[in-house]
Design a protein around this motif. Sequence first.
Motif, short mmCIF file in Angstrom:
data_model
loop_
_atom_site.label_atom_id
_atom_site.label_comp_id
_atom_site.label_asym_id
_atom_site.label_seq_id
_atom_site.Cartn_x
_atom_site.Cartn_y
_atom_site.Cartn_z
N PRO A 1 6.84 8.54 -1.61
CA PRO A 1 6.70 7.36 -2.48
C PRO A 1 7.21 7.69 -3.89
O PRO A 1 6.73 8.62 -4.53
CB PRO A 1 5.19 7.09 -2.48
CG PRO A 1 4.67 7.79 -1.26
CD PRO A 1 5.54 9.00 -1.08
N LEU B 1 10.57 4.51 -0.76
CA LEU B 1 10.38 5.80 -0.10
C LEU B 1 11.70 6.55 -0.13
O LEU B 1 12.72 6.04 0.35
CB LEU B 1 9.90 5.60 1.35
CG LEU B 1 8.61 4.79 1.51
CD1 LEU B 1 8.28 4.60 2.99
CD2 LEU B 1 7.46 5.45 0.78
N GLN C 1 10.14 10.69 3.20
CA GLN C 1 9.63 9.36 2.84
C GLN C 1 8.61 9.45 1.69
O GLN C 1 7.50 8.94 1.76
CB GLN C 1 8.99 8.69 4.06
CG GLN C 1 9.93 8.49 5.24
CD GLN C 1 10.90 7.35 5.01
OE1 GLN C 1 10.52 6.19 4.99
NE2 GLN C 1 12.17 7.68 4.83
N THR D 1 0.81 -1.22 0.00
CA THR D 1 0.00 0.00 0.00
C THR D 1 0.84 1.26 0.00
O THR D 1 0.56 2.23 -0.72
CB THR D 1 -0.94 0.00 1.22
OG1 THR D 1 -1.78 -1.16 1.17
CG2 THR D 1 -1.82 1.25 1.23
N LYS D 2 1.91 1.29 0.80
CA LYS D 2 2.74 2.49 0.91
C LYS D 2 3.42 2.89 -0.40
O LYS D 2 3.81 4.03 -0.59
CB LYS D 2 3.80 2.29 2.00
CG LYS D 2 3.27 2.39 3.43
CD LYS D 2 4.41 2.30 4.43
CE LYS D 2 3.90 2.46 5.85
NZ LYS D 2 3.38 3.82 6.10
N LEU D 3 3.57 1.92 -1.31
CA LEU D 3 4.29 2.18 -2.56
C LEU D 3 3.38 2.15 -3.79
O LEU D 3 3.85 2.38 -4.90
CB LEU D 3 5.41 1.16 -2.74
CG LEU D 3 6.44 1.06 -1.62
CD1 LEU D 3 7.48 -0.01 -1.96
CD2 LEU D 3 7.12 2.39 -1.37
N CYS E 1 9.72 0.94 4.92
CA CYS E 1 9.13 0.03 3.93
C CYS E 1 10.23 -0.46 2.99
O CYS E 1 11.01 0.34 2.48
CB CYS E 1 8.04 0.75 3.15
SG CYS E 1 7.22 -0.25 1.89
#
Length: 303
Positions: free
Chosen positions: A84, A77, A82, A21-23, A48
């Motif tokens: 993306p 990140l 951080q 999800t974070k990327l 991450c």
Amino acid sequence: MQNIEDGFYDAFNYFKKRLPTKLSQPKIAIICGSGLGGLAETIDETVCKKVEFKYEEIPGFVSSTVQGHVGKLVFGLLGKNQTPTVCMVGRYHFYEGYSLKQVTLPVRIFKLLGVEVLIVTNASGALNKDFRVGNVAVLTDHISLPGLAGNNPLFGPNLNEFGPRFPPMRDVYDYDLRVLAFKAGSSLNFGAGAMKEAVYCFVGGPSYETKAEARFLRTIGGDIVGMSTVPEVIVAKHSGLRVLGLSLVTNMVALRKGKSADPSSTVDEEPEEPAPKHEEVLEVSKAKARDMQDLVRTIVELI
């Protein structure tokens, strides 16, 4: 949404199924030019882990065949904020035999993923004698020789979901991003004159320019010359992305006419200039890799 034969959505879905999800919604995409792929190694993995995809694994992608271009997408990140980011480590070139639609396909996918800013880096030769090897050129405009001759990545049916049929290119290199680039260079204590604004000439390659061609390019307003970048930039602009172009000057382009074989010539003989070599490009890129990585990372932190 219209059917697109080039596989944009196959690649988009491929990433959506595999990215955490974070990327999954990168805000910045960076195309790393000759020898400048080390930026992906500076991605912070404390929050991450970065995720890498070889080009051969991605639907619609082709392989990069040029020395100094690894051929992978790296999601992670980047910087203290951080952010993306997706790094394209190694690009495609028109001279490799790929169509301009293949060359620019990654940019369309970046748009679908949610990218808002494209940072394009490359290596170039200096036409303008005010430049020196090792300078970083901040692109203000470009001249596309292949485009003027009929090779434009927007040829064919317009992709209306990405942009208009006739996109303006008058301000393709974002002013505010250029301001941030110089601010980043200043914060890194780049010396006076180490960064200069420039007009980039895009030529097809893979042969380097003749001296007459180089003089022509300088005469029409080119400061530096290279064999990439412009197709991706045109598609990025068509897709509504903000664009920053950075070019590392790796060699001085030969402009002098040289000695004449005509015994009646009254033109003063000019000393020969060294011929460009790709090894020279890689050598300078390697020497300046850390500076370029720090510059791009700092720019990302300022955006």
